[in-house]
Write an enzyme that holds these catalytic residues in place. Structure first.
Site, PDB file in Angstrom:
ATOM      1  N   HIS A 191       0.818  -1.209   0.000  1.00  0.00           N
ATOM      2  CA  HIS A 191       0.000   0.000   0.000  1.00  0.00           C
ATOM      3  C   HIS A 191       0.852   1.259   0.000  1.00  0.00           C
ATOM      4  CE1 HIS A 191      -3.294  -2.616   1.784  1.00  0.00           C
ATOM      5  NE2 HIS A 191      -3.642  -2.275   0.574  1.00  0.00           N
ATOM      6  N   ARG A 298      -3.568  -2.305 -14.998  1.00  0.00           N
ATOM      7  CA  ARG A 298      -3.345  -3.532 -14.216  1.00  0.00           C
ATOM      8  C   ARG A 298      -4.496  -3.662 -13.218  1.00  0.00           C
ATOM      9  NH1 ARG A 298       2.422  -1.639 -14.630  1.00  0.00           N
ATOM     10  NH2 ARG A 298       3.657  -3.416 -15.315  1.00  0.00           N
ATOM     11  N   ARG A 334      -6.401  -5.049 -18.592  1.00  0.00           N
ATOM     12  CA  ARG A 334      -5.797  -6.372 -18.480  1.00  0.00           C
ATOM     13  C   ARG A 334      -6.527  -7.107 -17.367  1.00  0.00           C
ATOM     14  NH1 ARG A 334       0.240  -7.318 -16.684  1.00  0.00           N
ATOM     15  NH2 ARG A 334      -0.598  -6.769 -14.637  1.00  0.00           N
ATOM     16  N   GLU A 433       4.166 -12.625 -22.974  1.00  0.00           N
ATOM     17  CA  GLU A 433       5.153 -12.451 -21.899  1.00  0.00           C
ATOM     18  C   GLU A 433       5.754 -13.774 -21.458  1.00  0.00           C
ATOM     19  OE1 GLU A 433       3.309 -10.382 -18.618  1.00  0.00           O
ATOM     20  OE2 GLU A 433       1.480 -11.576 -18.734  1.00  0.00           O
ATOM     21  N   ASN A 456       8.679  -7.234 -19.088  1.00  0.00           N
ATOM     22  CA  ASN A 456       9.173  -7.559 -17.742  1.00  0.00           C
ATOM     23  C   ASN A 456       9.182  -9.074 -17.554  1.00  0.00           C
ATOM     24  OD1 ASN A 456       8.941  -4.810 -17.453  1.00  0.00           O
ATOM     25  ND2 ASN A 456       7.044  -4.904 -16.287  1.00  0.00           N
ATOM     26  N   ASP A 457       8.054  -9.680 -17.872  1.00  0.00           N
ATOM     27  CA  ASP A 457       7.979 -11.129 -17.703  1.00  0.00           C
ATOM     28  C   ASP A 457       8.678 -11.868 -18.829  1.00  0.00           C
ATOM     29  OD1 ASP A 457       6.699 -11.759 -15.254  1.00  0.00           O
ATOM     30  OD2 ASP A 457       4.880 -10.847 -16.045  1.00  0.00           O
ATOM     31  N   ARG A 467      12.419 -11.839 -11.571  1.00  0.00           N
ATOM     32  CA  ARG A 467      12.442 -10.372 -11.634  1.00  0.00           C
ATOM     33  C   ARG A 467      12.441  -9.713 -10.260  1.00  0.00           C
ATOM     34  NH1 ARG A 467       6.503  -9.072 -14.338  1.00  0.00           N
ATOM     35  NH2 ARG A 467       6.529  -7.074 -13.279  1.00  0.00           N
ATOM     36  N   CYS A 504       4.361  -3.277 -23.468  1.00  0.00           N
ATOM     37  CA  CYS A 504       3.915  -2.533 -22.278  1.00  0.00           C
ATOM     38  C   CYS A 504       4.769  -2.833 -21.040  1.00  0.00           C
ATOM     39  CB  CYS A 504       2.435  -2.804 -22.004  1.00  0.00           C
ATOM     40  SG  CYS A 504       2.058  -4.520 -21.652  1.00  0.00           S
TER      41      CYS A 504
HETATM   42  C1  PEP Z   1       5.151  -7.264 -18.061  1.00  0.00           C
HETATM   43  O1  PEP Z   1       5.273  -8.394 -17.618  1.00  0.00           O
HETATM   44  O2  PEP Z   1       5.980  -6.721 -18.801  1.00  0.00           O
HETATM   45  C2  PEP Z   1       3.970  -6.457 -17.715  1.00  0.00           C
HETATM   46  C3  PEP Z   1       3.752  -5.303 -18.306  1.00  0.00           C
HETATM   47  O3  PEP Z   1       3.133  -6.912 -16.759  1.00  0.00           O
HETATM   48  P1  PEP Z   1       3.464  -6.908 -15.175  1.00  0.00           P
HETATM   49  O4  PEP Z   1       4.669  -6.037 -14.982  1.00  0.00           O
HETATM   50  O5  PEP Z   1       2.243  -6.382 -14.519  1.00  0.00           O
HETATM   51  O6  PEP Z   1       3.723  -8.345 -14.904  1.00  0.00           O
HETATM   52 MG    MG Z   2       3.647  -9.436 -16.732  1.00  0.00          MG
END
Ligand code: PEP
Ligand code: MG
Length: 585
Positions: A191, A298, A334, A433, A456-457, A467, A504
């Site tokens: 939070h 998200r 999403r 991803e 990211n994933d 990560r 993204c």
């Molecule tokens: C990602 O995985 O790049 C992504 C945008 O989703 P999150 O960071 O919410 O897993």
């Molecule tokens: Mg992701």
């Protein structure tokens, strides 16, 4: 100078003295009571809860005024805890059967709940513990006639340090006196992180015991962008951070002119620039930075703000408000991406040995069909007069996409049958991803309307690097040949199937990578609003042909190190060229 490394929870820089937020511990008086006193203790408990409710309501209203109703919902979840039957039953039955005073009975009831949450460990559950402890403290103080202490008892702006911060504590702070937050516990979904981002205050969480050990008034420099705290920074470090802070402000003002200009290359190639958001409070910033829409909402954060799963009606209202605020611009909702590091107690996602390989994203939604369908119905309904799109996270293959699409079809059939307005032709896409989704991107693209690369994933899974694990964070290499090849393959596969392809992940916010993403052929980049103008500027300066040459150059290189060095040289040369032309980037 000493460096502490934690989790970057809210971007920005701050230099200032530490102010510890230590909860003055409250002792719990334990007394045996006579049977005749049971009613009195019961009344004392009821009155104490009532007073705590009053305090929390004032805080909730303050937060609602400052940040809006969505952030205030964080306090609502504590107010709901105050009504929790489990806590009430357990407290009152202890008073009655064990003949103990209200303080002892209540503290035991909370203690038991905390033990249950603690056993499950990590993520949102731990955050619930902070909420519970805060509530315990508030009610115990109220029972003993002590008001909950006012927390902003300093007069010079400071970096607030704490083991953990409850939302009510964060909300009660005087914003003018807080330069940054640093906490031992928590992560990017805690939070305090969500609130700090909304307040625009830098925050570093997860310092594992170091934050609460810092002495009051000792000087620290906080870098919320990388998650670093520098203790006793020397003059040069202080100046560097102050400069970065001012640069951030100046650059952002200088780039204001870009707001309504398209991200279009000099040779006429357009890229859509969208914003990633977690909470509706970020919408104003997205609009102010010129986002053409929301490329990633998200939605799990909207769930995390509530103690109970939001109903379909709640969700319709929330999503419709976002669409209205975006006034005809697209919003990609999403669907829930819980699991991994985003665990929520009430949703039943539990801590697992390999959470990122576990019950996450679409897997969770497909096995919670009714929860999933409620969300899908809400998005269809909210988008009745708006540009909504649906996107599924963590897809690994066509089976999952088909199963999710089937639920969309069911939702549409139901809504039609019920005679409710809904958006019948809403585009539905997926996040690419996982390496498997990337490998079969051509097959997936034939069955959906768009692909959005979650870098990211994708980097985490392709390079087999957690990560959230600091020890392997050096393996996060967006220019690793495996990543570049994968992105290129996905873009080509999407285009061959006639669908647009976006990105993204955080990769989209790195200025040095802007040409690379352009050259890779992405149609849309969705990123943190603050980074949007810089990336747009680079796109407006770069011919598509040049960006393609950059990518060709990078794709030839065998290692990420070589690619980084090659790109750094290219960026330096570009900068020199621009400076010569009289318009430095
Ligand atoms: C990602 O995985 O790049 C992504 C945008 O989703 P999150 O960071 O919410 O897993
Ligand atoms: Mg992701």
């Amino acid at each position: 100078m000493r460096e502490l490394n934690g989790i970057p929870a809210a971007p920005g820089y701050a230099v200032g003295p530490v102010r510890q937020l230590r909860r003055t511990t409250i002792t719990i008086p334990r007394r045996s009571i006579a049977t005749g006193d049971v009613a009195t203790e019961r009344t004392r408990f009821e009155e104490a809860v009532e007073r705590a409710r009053g305090e929390l309501t004032i805080l909730r209203d303050k937060l609602a005024r400052e940040l809006g109703a969505d952030e205030a919902a964080i306090i609502d979840s504590q107010l709901l805890m105050l009504e929790d039957e489990l806590i009430w039953d357990s407290t009152l039955s202890r008073i009655r059967t064990q003949l103990v005073n209200a303080e002892a009975a209540f503290a035991r009831a909370i203690g038991e709940l905390v033990m249950q949450f603690d056993g499950m460990q990590e993520g949102a559950l731990r955050e619930r513990i902070a909420d519970l402890r805060d509530l315990e403290d508030r009610v115990l103080r109220s029972l003993q006639g002590e008001p909950k202490e006012t927390v902003t008892d300093w007069t010079v702006p400071a970096v607030v340090a704490a083991r953990d911060l409850a939302p009510s504590e964060t909300a009660a702070l005087d914003r003018e006196l807080v330069l940054g937050f640093i906490t031992d516990e928590g992560g990017s979904t805690s939070h305090v992180a969500i609130l700090a981002r909304s307040l625009g205050i830098p925050a570093v969480c997860g310092l594992g015991g170091d934050a609460s050990k810092l002495a009051d008034d000792s000087l620290v420099a906080v870098d919320g962008n990388v998650g670093r705290v520098i203790c006793d920074p020397d003059q040069t470090t202080q100046e560097r951070l102050q400069t970065l802070k001012h640069q951030q402000i100046t650059v952002s003002r200088k780039l204001d002119y870009l707001r309504d200009l398209p991200a279009e290359t000099p040779d006429g190639h357009r890229v859509r620039m969208m914003a990633n958001i977690e909470l509706p409070v970020e919408l104003d910033e997205a609009i102010a930075r010129g986002a053409e829409g929301i490329g990633l909402l998200r939605t799990e954060y909207l769930y995390f703000q509530h103690r109970d799963i939001p109903t379909e009606e709640d969700q319709v209202k929330l999503y419709a408000r976002v669409l209205q605020r975006m006034a005809g611009k697209p919003v990609i909702f999403r669907t829930l991406d819980v699991g991994g590091d985003k665990v929520s107690d009430y949703l039943g996602a539990k801590r697992e040995y390999n959470p990122f390989l576990g019950w996450r994203g679409i897997r969770f939604s497909l096995s919670n069909r009714s929860l999933f369908k409620t969300q899908i119905r809400a998005i269809y309904r909210a988008a009745a007069d708006g540009e909504g799109k649906i996107m599924f996270p963590m897809i690994t293959g066509v089976e999952e996409l088909r199963a999710a699409l089937e639920i969309c079809a069911e939702a549409r059939d139901e809504l039609r049958g019920e005679g409710r307005p809904y958006r019948s032709d809403m585009p539905v896409g997926i996040m690419v991803e996982t390496p498997s989704a990337a490998a079969v991107a051509d097959l997936l693209a034939r069955e959906c309307d768009f692909l959005s690369i979650g870098s990211n994933d994708l980097i985490q899974y392709t390079l087999a690097m957690d990560r959230g694990n600091r020890r392997v964070s050096y393996l996060y290499r967006p220019l690793h040949p495996a990543i570049l090849r994968t992105i290129r393959h996905v873009v080509d596969a999407g285009h061959a199937a006639g669908v647009w392809v976006g990105l993204c992940g955080e990769m989209g916010s790195e200025t040095r990578l802007a040409e690379v993403l352009l050259g890779l052929g992405l149609d849309e980049i969705s990123l943190h609003s603050a980074a949007l103008p810089k990336i747009k500027q680079v796109i407006r300066w770069t011919e598509l042909a040049e960006a393609r040459r950059v990518v060709d150059g990078l794709l030839d290189l065998p290692t990420a190190d070589e690619a980084d060095a090659w790109l750094a040289d290219y960026v330096a040369a570009r900068k020199a060229r621009r400076e010569q032309e009289g318009s430095s980037p």
